[in-house]
Design a protein around this motif. Structure first.
Motif, PDB file in Angstrom:
ATOM      1  N   ALA A  75       6.627  25.673   5.648  1.00  0.00           N
ATOM      2  CA  ALA A  75       6.833  25.117   4.301  1.00  0.00           C
ATOM      3  C   ALA A  75       7.790  25.994   3.489  1.00  0.00           C
ATOM      4  O   ALA A  75       8.662  25.484   2.783  1.00  0.00           O
ATOM      5  N   ASN A  76       7.634  27.312   3.603  1.00  0.00           N
ATOM      6  CA  ASN A  76       8.508  28.214   2.859  1.00  0.00           C
ATOM      7  C   ASN A  76       9.961  28.060   3.313  1.00  0.00           C
ATOM      8  O   ASN A  76      10.885  28.089   2.492  1.00  0.00           O
ATOM      9  N   ALA A 123      26.025  35.270   8.186  1.00  0.00           N
ATOM     10  CA  ALA A 123      24.929  35.414   7.236  1.00  0.00           C
ATOM     11  C   ALA A 123      23.844  34.380   7.498  1.00  0.00           C
ATOM     12  O   ALA A 123      22.644  34.696   7.461  1.00  0.00           O
ATOM     13  N   LEU A 124      24.241  33.144   7.777  1.00  0.00           N
ATOM     14  CA  LEU A 124      23.233  32.120   8.075  1.00  0.00           C
ATOM     15  C   LEU A 124      22.516  32.438   9.382  1.00  0.00           C
ATOM     16  O   LEU A 124      21.293  32.288   9.467  1.00  0.00           O
ATOM     17  N   ALA A 125      23.240  32.908  10.372  1.00  0.00           N
ATOM     18  CA  ALA A 125      22.598  33.286  11.636  1.00  0.00           C
ATOM     19  C   ALA A 125      21.590  34.405  11.408  1.00  0.00           C
ATOM     20  O   ALA A 125      20.481  34.392  11.983  1.00  0.00           O
ATOM     21  N   SER A 126      21.932  35.360  10.570  1.00  0.00           N
ATOM     22  CA  SER A 126      20.995  36.442  10.240  1.00  0.00           C
ATOM     23  C   SER A 126      19.776  35.899   9.510  1.00  0.00           C
ATOM     24  O   SER A 126      18.645  36.313   9.767  1.00  0.00           O
ATOM     25  N   TRP A 127      19.991  34.963   8.600  1.00  0.00           N
ATOM     26  CA  TRP A 127      18.877  34.348   7.876  1.00  0.00           C
ATOM     27  C   TRP A 127      17.960  33.606   8.839  1.00  0.00           C
ATOM     28  O   TRP A 127      16.733  33.712   8.749  1.00  0.00           O
ATOM     29  N   VAL A 128      18.542  32.859   9.778  1.00  0.00           N
ATOM     30  CA  VAL A 128      17.739  32.141  10.775  1.00  0.00           C
ATOM     31  C   VAL A 128      16.914  33.131  11.594  1.00  0.00           C
ATOM     32  O   VAL A 128      15.712  32.919  11.814  1.00  0.00           O
ATOM     33  N   ALA A 129      17.538  34.219  12.018  1.00  0.00           N
ATOM     34  CA  ALA A 129      16.790  35.243  12.764  1.00  0.00           C
ATOM     35  C   ALA A 129      15.649  35.798  11.921  1.00  0.00           C
ATOM     36  O   ALA A 129      14.527  35.985  12.408  1.00  0.00           O
ATOM     37  N   SER A 130      15.906  36.020  10.637  1.00  0.00           N
ATOM     38  CA  SER A 130      14.852  36.546   9.761  1.00  0.00           C
ATOM     39  C   SER A 130      13.679  35.589   9.678  1.00  0.00           C
ATOM     40  O   SER A 130      12.527  36.010   9.600  1.00  0.00           O
ATOM     41  N   ARG A 131      13.954  34.280   9.709  1.00  0.00           N
ATOM     42  CA  ARG A 131      12.876  33.288   9.643  1.00  0.00           C
ATOM     43  C   ARG A 131      12.068  33.257  10.925  1.00  0.00           C
ATOM     44  O   ARG A 131      10.867  32.959  10.905  1.00  0.00           O
ATOM     45  N   VAL A 132      12.689  33.561  12.059  1.00  0.00           N
ATOM     46  CA  VAL A 132      11.937  33.663  13.316  1.00  0.00           C
ATOM     47  C   VAL A 132      10.977  34.844  13.223  1.00  0.00           C
ATOM     48  O   VAL A 132       9.786  34.720  13.536  1.00  0.00           O
ATOM     49  N   PHE A 133      11.495  35.986  12.768  1.00  0.00           N
ATOM     50  CA  PHE A 133      10.636  37.174  12.626  1.00  0.00           C
ATOM     51  C   PHE A 133       9.531  36.927  11.602  1.00  0.00           C
ATOM     52  O   PHE A 133       8.377  37.321  11.794  1.00  0.00           O
ATOM     53  N   TYR A 134       9.870  36.282  10.506  1.00  0.00           N
ATOM     54  CA  TYR A 134       8.921  35.947   9.437  1.00  0.00           C
ATOM     55  C   TYR A 134       7.816  35.047   9.975  1.00  0.00           C
ATOM     56  O   TYR A 134       6.624  35.298   9.763  1.00  0.00           O
ATOM     57  N   THR A 135       8.204  33.998  10.683  1.00  0.00           N
ATOM     58  CA  THR A 135       7.231  33.043  11.220  1.00  0.00           C
ATOM     59  C   THR A 135       6.319  33.703  12.241  1.00  0.00           C
ATOM     60  O   THR A 135       5.099  33.513  12.207  1.00  0.00           O
ATOM     61  N   ASN A 136       6.898  34.481  13.150  1.00  0.00           N
ATOM     62  CA  ASN A 136       6.070  35.157  14.158  1.00  0.00           C
ATOM     63  C   ASN A 136       5.119  36.158  13.519  1.00  0.00           C
ATOM     64  O   ASN A 136       3.970  36.288  13.949  1.00  0.00           O
ATOM     65  N   GLY A 137       5.571  36.852  12.492  1.00  0.00           N
ATOM     66  CA  GLY A 137       4.684  37.781  11.789  1.00  0.00           C
ATOM     67  C   GLY A 137       3.557  37.051  11.086  1.00  0.00           C
ATOM     68  O   GLY A 137       2.385  37.432  11.178  1.00  0.00           O
ATOM     69  N   TYR A 138       3.899  35.989  10.395  1.00  0.00           N
ATOM     70  CA  TYR A 138       2.915  35.194   9.653  1.00  0.00           C
ATOM     71  C   TYR A 138       1.916  34.557  10.616  1.00  0.00           C
ATOM     72  O   TYR A 138       0.722  34.446  10.330  1.00  0.00           O
ATOM     73  N   ASP A 145      -2.243  37.436   9.801  1.00  0.00           N
ATOM     74  CA  ASP A 145      -2.212  38.497   8.795  1.00  0.00           C
ATOM     75  C   ASP A 145      -0.982  38.241   7.920  1.00  0.00           C
ATOM     76  O   ASP A 145       0.144  38.521   8.330  1.00  0.00           O
ATOM     77  N   ALA A 146      -1.232  37.703   6.733  1.00  0.00           N
ATOM     78  CA  ALA A 146      -0.122  37.289   5.864  1.00  0.00           C
ATOM     79  C   ALA A 146       0.851  38.429   5.569  1.00  0.00           C
ATOM     80  O   ALA A 146       2.050  38.200   5.427  1.00  0.00           O
ATOM     81  N   ALA A 147       0.359  39.653   5.502  1.00  0.00           N
ATOM     82  CA  ALA A 147       1.227  40.789   5.207  1.00  0.00           C
ATOM     83  C   ALA A 147       2.252  41.027   6.328  1.00  0.00           C
ATOM     84  O   ALA A 147       3.320  41.591   6.083  1.00  0.00           O
ATOM     85  N   SER A 148       1.955  40.573   7.527  1.00  0.00           N
ATOM     86  CA  SER A 148       2.853  40.768   8.670  1.00  0.00           C
ATOM     87  C   SER A 148       4.123  39.932   8.572  1.00  0.00           C
ATOM     88  O   SER A 148       5.043  40.120   9.350  1.00  0.00           O
ATOM     89  N   ARG A 149       4.173  39.017   7.607  1.00  0.00           N
ATOM     90  CA  ARG A 149       5.373  38.190   7.460  1.00  0.00           C
ATOM     91  C   ARG A 149       6.543  38.994   6.912  1.00  0.00           C
ATOM     92  O   ARG A 149       7.688  38.596   7.048  1.00  0.00           O
ATOM     93  N   HIS A 150       6.257  40.131   6.284  1.00  0.00           N
ATOM     94  CA  HIS A 150       7.315  40.976   5.702  1.00  0.00           C
ATOM     95  C   HIS A 150       7.482  42.249   6.526  1.00  0.00           C
ATOM     96  O   HIS A 150       7.410  43.343   6.004  1.00  0.00           O
ATOM     97  N   TYR A 160      16.865  39.511   6.560  1.00  0.00           N
ATOM     98  CA  TYR A 160      16.792  38.604   5.415  1.00  0.00           C
ATOM     99  C   TYR A 160      17.609  39.107   4.217  1.00  0.00           C
ATOM    100  O   TYR A 160      18.422  38.370   3.660  1.00  0.00           O
ATOM    101  N   ILE A 161      17.387  40.347   3.830  1.00  0.00           N
ATOM    102  CA  ILE A 161      18.037  40.863   2.618  1.00  0.00           C
ATOM    103  C   ILE A 161      19.558  40.868   2.751  1.00  0.00           C
ATOM    104  O   ILE A 161      20.253  40.347   1.869  1.00  0.00           O
ATOM    105  N   PRO A 162      20.129  41.404   3.845  1.00  0.00           N
ATOM    106  CA  PRO A 162      21.595  41.334   3.973  1.00  0.00           C
ATOM    107  C   PRO A 162      22.117  39.891   4.010  1.00  0.00           C
ATOM    108  O   PRO A 162      23.168  39.596   3.430  1.00  0.00           O
ATOM    109  N   ALA A 163      21.382  39.007   4.669  1.00  0.00           N
ATOM    110  CA  ALA A 163      21.813  37.604   4.737  1.00  0.00           C
ATOM    111  C   ALA A 163      21.854  36.981   3.352  1.00  0.00           C
ATOM    112  O   ALA A 163      22.839  36.325   2.972  1.00  0.00           O
ATOM    113  N   MET A 164      20.805  37.173   2.587  1.00  0.00           N
ATOM    114  CA  MET A 164      20.745  36.580   1.248  1.00  0.00           C
ATOM    115  C   MET A 164      21.808  37.162   0.325  1.00  0.00           C
ATOM    116  O   MET A 164      22.453  36.430  -0.424  1.00  0.00           O
TER     117      MET A 164
END
Length: 151
Positions: free
Chosen positions: A69-70, A96-111, A115-120, A128-132
């Protein structure tokens, strides 16, 4: 008939946009699997608090559902910034978009661990930060350039 000139490097933007489609599809598959494992029937979006407390699978379902959803909540602005950045620098936009997509894979796998804290995690922060910042800066640069040129 008017001619549209496509900037060099646009194919990279197209590829990175396609990767975001794969990302959303993969997240949807993860949500579907977690829904089945937690036995959460449609059309419910989330497991109730009591279900989460009774079942780790229900908690994991909520976490995966929230990650998806996020991503959906943010994809429109990501696409807009990618498009604007690509007007002046397609390779930068694509990277930058490719980096953002990679960040979402890491975010999703962590989440998805439940453990919600594992998403970060560190990988999310490093991608994520460099991409944004790149997409935001590239968007501003492109718009400023267009406005300055009177286009």
């Amino acid at each position: 008939m008017p001619t549209i000139t496509v900037p060099e490097g646009t194919s990279y933007v197209a590829a990175s946009l396609l990767s975001s489609v794969f990302l959303l599809t993969w997240q949807g598959i993860k949500v579907s699997g977690a829904r089945k494992e937690a036995n959460i029937a449609y059309p419910r979006l989330y497991a109730e608090k009591a279900e989460m407390e009774a079942s780790p699978a229900a908690l994991k379902f909520n976490c995966v559902q929230r990650a998806h959803a996020n991503t959906l909540e943010n994809i429109a602005s990501i696409y807009a910034m990618t498009f604007l950045t690509a007007l002046t620098s397609p390779p930068v936009a694509a990277g930058a978009l490719a980096s953002w997509v990679a960040s979402r894979v890491f975010y999703t796998n962590g989440y998805a661990t439940g453990d919600a804290a594992s998403r970060h995690n560190t990988l999310v922060r490093l991608t994520y930060i460099p991409a944004m910042l790149t997409l935001l800066g590239g968007s501003i640069y492109s718009v400023y350039g267009l406005l300055s040129a009177g286009i």
